[in-house]
Enzyme design. Structure first.
Site, PDB file in Angstrom:
ATOM      1  N   GLU A   1      15.421  -7.916   7.524  1.00 23.73           N
ATOM      2  CA  GLU A   1      15.550  -8.364   9.215  1.00 23.73           C
ATOM      3  C   GLU A   1      15.724 -10.159   8.709  1.00 23.73           C
ATOM      4  O   GLU A   1      16.349 -10.945   9.457  1.00 23.73           O
ATOM      5  CB  GLU A   1      15.056  -8.071   9.565  1.00 23.73           C
TER       6      GLU A   1
ATOM      7  N   ASP B   1       2.082   8.236  -5.259  1.00 25.78           N
ATOM      8  CA  ASP B   1       2.172   7.068  -4.696  1.00 25.78           C
ATOM      9  C   ASP B   1       1.610   5.817  -3.247  1.00 25.78           C
ATOM     10  O   ASP B   1       0.949   6.786  -3.064  1.00 25.78           O
ATOM     11  CB  ASP B   1       3.011   7.764  -2.794  1.00 25.78           C
TER      12      ASP B   1
ATOM     13  N   LEU C   1      14.204  -7.489  14.140  1.00 27.94           N
ATOM     14  CA  LEU C   1      13.578  -9.358  14.230  1.00 27.94           C
ATOM     15  C   LEU C   1      12.618  -8.890  12.870  1.00 27.94           C
ATOM     16  O   LEU C   1      12.168  -8.218  13.376  1.00 27.94           O
ATOM     17  CB  LEU C   1      12.983 -10.024  15.327  1.00 27.94           C
TER      18      LEU C   1
ATOM     19  N   ASP D   1       9.716   4.344  -6.403  1.00 29.64           N
ATOM     20  CA  ASP D   1       8.890   4.799  -5.457  1.00 29.64           C
ATOM     21  C   ASP D   1       7.792   5.344  -6.226  1.00 29.64           C
ATOM     22  O   ASP D   1       6.864   4.937  -7.411  1.00 29.64           O
ATOM     23  CB  ASP D   1       9.285   5.104  -4.740  1.00 29.64           C
TER      24      ASP D   1
ATOM     25  N   GLU E   1       4.864  -0.185   3.899  1.00 29.86           N
ATOM     26  CA  GLU E   1       5.808   1.486   3.659  1.00 29.86           C
ATOM     27  C   GLU E   1       5.317   2.805   4.137  1.00 29.86           C
ATOM     28  O   GLU E   1       6.256   3.065   5.108  1.00 29.86           O
ATOM     29  CB  GLU E   1       6.618   1.587   2.536  1.00 29.86           C
ATOM     30  N   GLU E   2       4.067   3.215   4.412  1.00 33.56           N
ATOM     31  CA  GLU E   2       3.854   4.156   4.555  1.00 33.56           C
ATOM     32  C   GLU E   2       3.631   4.059   5.732  1.00 33.56           C
ATOM     33  O   GLU E   2       3.553   5.407   6.992  1.00 33.56           O
ATOM     34  CB  GLU E   2       2.307   4.128   4.245  1.00 33.56           C
TER      35      GLU E   2
END
Length: 742
Positions: A432, A382, A265, A449, A420-421
């Site tokens: 989703e 990164d 979800l 990335d 993201e990390e």
């Protein structure tokens, strides 16, 4: 009367049909034809690609990176919010921005250290006197490390706690490592020190807990990241790219991707959330990362038997198992290691920044290009190397759109993912929330990335069908510092394979894990995806990744001095990835090759047959259905190739082009099975799911076979048969999508 009416209707239908045919075939591509007629058959413009390549500016990429790395920007912090506004400002610029840009907010479950109660690792004697305290912050070499917003090294999602016990060395924390250690020692009540690599971050603690281990330390051994170098007086940063002794790799210590409280979800504010104690895949015991300077002081004092040769690292001492605990001759004799972990979990608002260039002919077909925005500290490599490249792509393309010099055939969506990390959260929540729309309309996903790990060669991974378009793009871009050599020709020197169809070609990787934001697109949605970067020469270093990874040393200073001076490798990635993006967005027929997919399936089949067939036959399991399915896929792919090659698609009905493109676009969706991997969250792609078997073959079959062979139980052989059936029918079903009609 009725007869006359019928005759009239039939005559009218005949006239209408003739009119449609005359309208389609009679309209020439002259200036008198409606513009949509010319647009609908227009193919990718090679001269436009050349112009794009010429306008990508390495200095602008450099300045993007300088701006993005001014402050630490860990997810949901003030620095992250600053980068959100920066992205929006750039994408809403009236001269170089996109058609539309907005933020998409999610309420996500994150884990942080308590700044008022810093995590601590100490060695204490029997009276709780502290004999040694591990460094809490990395040693500063520039002003960047002194920034008060630099987060203390920690293991996100480690539980809080205060375990104290005798120290043991558990190598990489793999199940086999703890099993071997347990055969030598009683591990109940111990603290294990492990090194990065071999097992996932969370797994180092998850694997330890069943043996009674109560806490875990993790560090990066110089053997695995620094080619053995350890001194910051002349060997490591700030003198080279190598990690200095106090450097600590932060990270998210969870197994699943996406927000953990809202599985399947989108994590909106009012979304149902599972109880936090129902979360799986996170450490059950406290775990904390430390630098190798502190690991050295602990490991070299351990007693007990010497660990196996493959467990030894770069320290100038024997790596012992531990007594458990330290040597009797050590100043730490009879002392314990204590972890004081004060991490806490909280719901916080995290933003994706989204932008779009609307397509002119097929606006309902999307090519998505994405990278995450959040970092652990300054994040020059990164993720900001990728973000700086994406901003240059959008500047060049956005300016051409604003000047009305170009508009793509299909819509291009840009995503700057948040959090993201902490487990690929922003991209996962996006997939989703828009599951149905993305499943029905997305052509491909391009992930950039870490754009530049180093400056030696291209590295690309993806579904086999994208191989050709990446090769085409790489051949058009000059390799950095090698004006007479293309990125493609340079790439093939570093890593290559012999293809049955093409001969020697660069070796591409597959997206079989969840290492970056492609994960939800590949494994959950079945969208054709790729990941593109520039990397280092692996014959010259054993570093498992660039050494400043997730440390406070991943800064603009580090990147500009040691990773890509002049930012020409960033420029090469921008040109290569942008070239791929334009071809996917503008080509009349999508540049996706299903015959290359067939070659990969045949390679996987060859490995499976050689490794598994005999034992499967002994258990009355036939591989013939799988062999037949792969053969049918090859036949169907060859047929579709011939249809494309033999058709004059600029003069065919647009519906035929659309049908072929849908076949190419939806191919990977055919490999989805939501029931194939019940123990792997959000893994549905039966070809590219992750595997523990270590074999270049079908993952579900490989893992099931290994388990059955180890146990010998009939129930496990039935599971192997099940996966063989799932796989065979998925490939057969995919082949059926490539044929013309039922």
């Amino acid at each position: 009367m009725i007869k006359q009416v019928l005759i009239g209707v039939l005559c009218g239908a005949a006239v209408l049909t003739a009119g449609i045919l005359i309208g389609h075939y009679g309209i020439t591509k002259s200036s008198s034809a409606p513009s949509w007629v010319r647009d609908v058959v227009k193919d990718v413009d090679e001269s436009f690609i050349e112009r794009f390549l010429s306008e990508v500016d390495n200095i602008k990429i450099q300045e993007n990176l300088r701006e993005l790395t001014k402050v630490p920007h860990m997810a949901t912090t003030a620095g992250d919010k600053q980068t959100v506004e920066f992205m929006l400002k750039r994408w809403q610029d009236p001269e170089t921005g996109l058609d539309q840009a907005w933020r998409e907010d999610y309420m996500v479950y994150l884990s942080f250290p308590d700044p008022k109660n810093p995590n601590m690792v100490t060695v204490v004697d029997s009276s709780n006197t502290v004999l040694h305290t591990a460094r809490q912050k990395e040693k500063p070499y520039t002003e960047d490390q002194k920034d008060p917003e630099v987060v203390q090294p920690y293991a996100a999602y480690s539980p809080a706690g205060h375990p104290k016990g005798k120290l043991v060395y558990a190598n990489q924390g793999k199940p086999s490592d703890y099993q071997l250690l347990n055969e030598t020692l009683d591990l109940v009540g111990t603290i294990a020190i492990t090194r990065y690599g071999g097992a996932g971050r969370a797994a180092k603690a998850i694997n330890a807990a069943p043996y009674g281990v109560i806490g875990v330390l993790v560090y990066t051994d110089p053997l695995d990241i620094n080619d053995g170098l350890m001194s910051d007086t002349n060997e490591t940063y700030p003198f080279s790219w190598y990690m200095p002794p106090s450097g600590v790799e932060r990270g998210s210590f969870n197994t699943h991707y996406g927000d953990m409280l809202t599985p399947y979800l989108a994590a909106k504010e009012e979304t149902y959330r599972i109880p936090a104690n129902n979360i799986t895949g996170i450490p059950p015991i406290p775990i904390q990362p430390i630098g190798f300077e502190d690991a050295y002081k602990l490991i070299c004092e351990l007693g007990g038997a010497e660990a196996p040769a493959e467990w030894q690292g770069s320290f100038n001492c024997a790596y012992n198992f531990g007594g458990p605990g330290f040597k009797s001759t050590s100043a730490f004799n009879n002392s314990d290691v204590k972890l004081d972990i004060y991490n806490y979990e909280v719901l916080k608002n995290s933003s994706n920044v989204m932008g779009v260039i609307r397509g002119s002919v097929e606006p309902d077909r999307y090519v998505i290009y994405g990278n995450h925005r959040d970092s652990w500290v300054h994040g020059a490599i990164d993720p900001s190397s990728g973000t700086s490249v994406m901003l240059e792509l959008t500047r060049v393309l956005g300016q051409m759109v604003k000047q009305e010099k170009w508009r793509p055939r299909r819509s291009i969506i840009f995503g700057s993912w948040g959090a993201e990390e902490f487990g690929l959260i922003g991209s996962a929540e996006y997939t989703e929330q828009y599951f149905t729309k993305l499943s029905e309309r997305t052509v491909a996903y391009i992930n950039v990335d870490i754009a530049v790990f180093a400056n030696a060669t291209l590295r690309a991974s993806g579904m086999p069908s994208v191989q050709n378009v990446i090769f085409t793009a790489a051949k058009q871009v000059k390799a950095p510092g090698l004006d007479s050599t293309s990125v493609y020709d340079n790439w093939i020197k570093y890593t290559n394979r012999t293809s049955p169809a093409y001969g020697p070609i660069p070796r591409m990787g597959y997206l079989s894990g969840a290492g970056s934001d492609y994960a939800a697109f590949v494994h959950y949605l079945g969208i054709t995806s790729m990941d593109i970067s520039y990397t280092y020469d692996r014959t010259k270093t054993n570093a498992r990744i660039y050494p400043a990874y997730h440390t406070a040393y991943d800064t603009f200073d580090y990147s500009s001095k040691f990773i890509d001076p002049g930012f020409v490798s960033h420029q090469a990635i921008a040109r290569t990835a942008g070239n791929v993006l334009i071809r996917l967005a503008d080509s009349l027929v999508l540049p996706l090759n299903c015959s290359d997919y067939a070659e990969s399936l045949e390679s996987y089949l060859e490995t499976a047959v050689s490794q598994y067939q005999n034992k499967l036959q002994e258990n009355n399991i036939s591989m013939e259905p799988l062999k037949q399915a792969v053969a049918r896929f090859r036949s169907a792919a060859t047929h579709l190739d011939k249809v494309i090659q033999s058709s004059d698609l600029t003069n065919e009905t647009p519906l035929k082009v659309r049908r072929i493109n849908d076949q190419l676009m939806l191919l990977d969706r055919a490999f989805l099975n939501p029931l194939a991997f019940p123990d792997k969250y959000a893994y549905r792609h039966v070809i590219w799911a992750s595997s523990n078997a270590g074999m270049p073959t079908f993952p579900g079959l490989a893992d099931a076979y290994v388990k059955a062979e180890a146990s010998g139980q009939s129930s496990d052989w039935k599971k192997a048969h099940y996966h063989l059936s799932v796989l065979s029918q998925a490939i057969e079903g995919a082949a059926q999508t490539l044929v013309d009609v039922i």
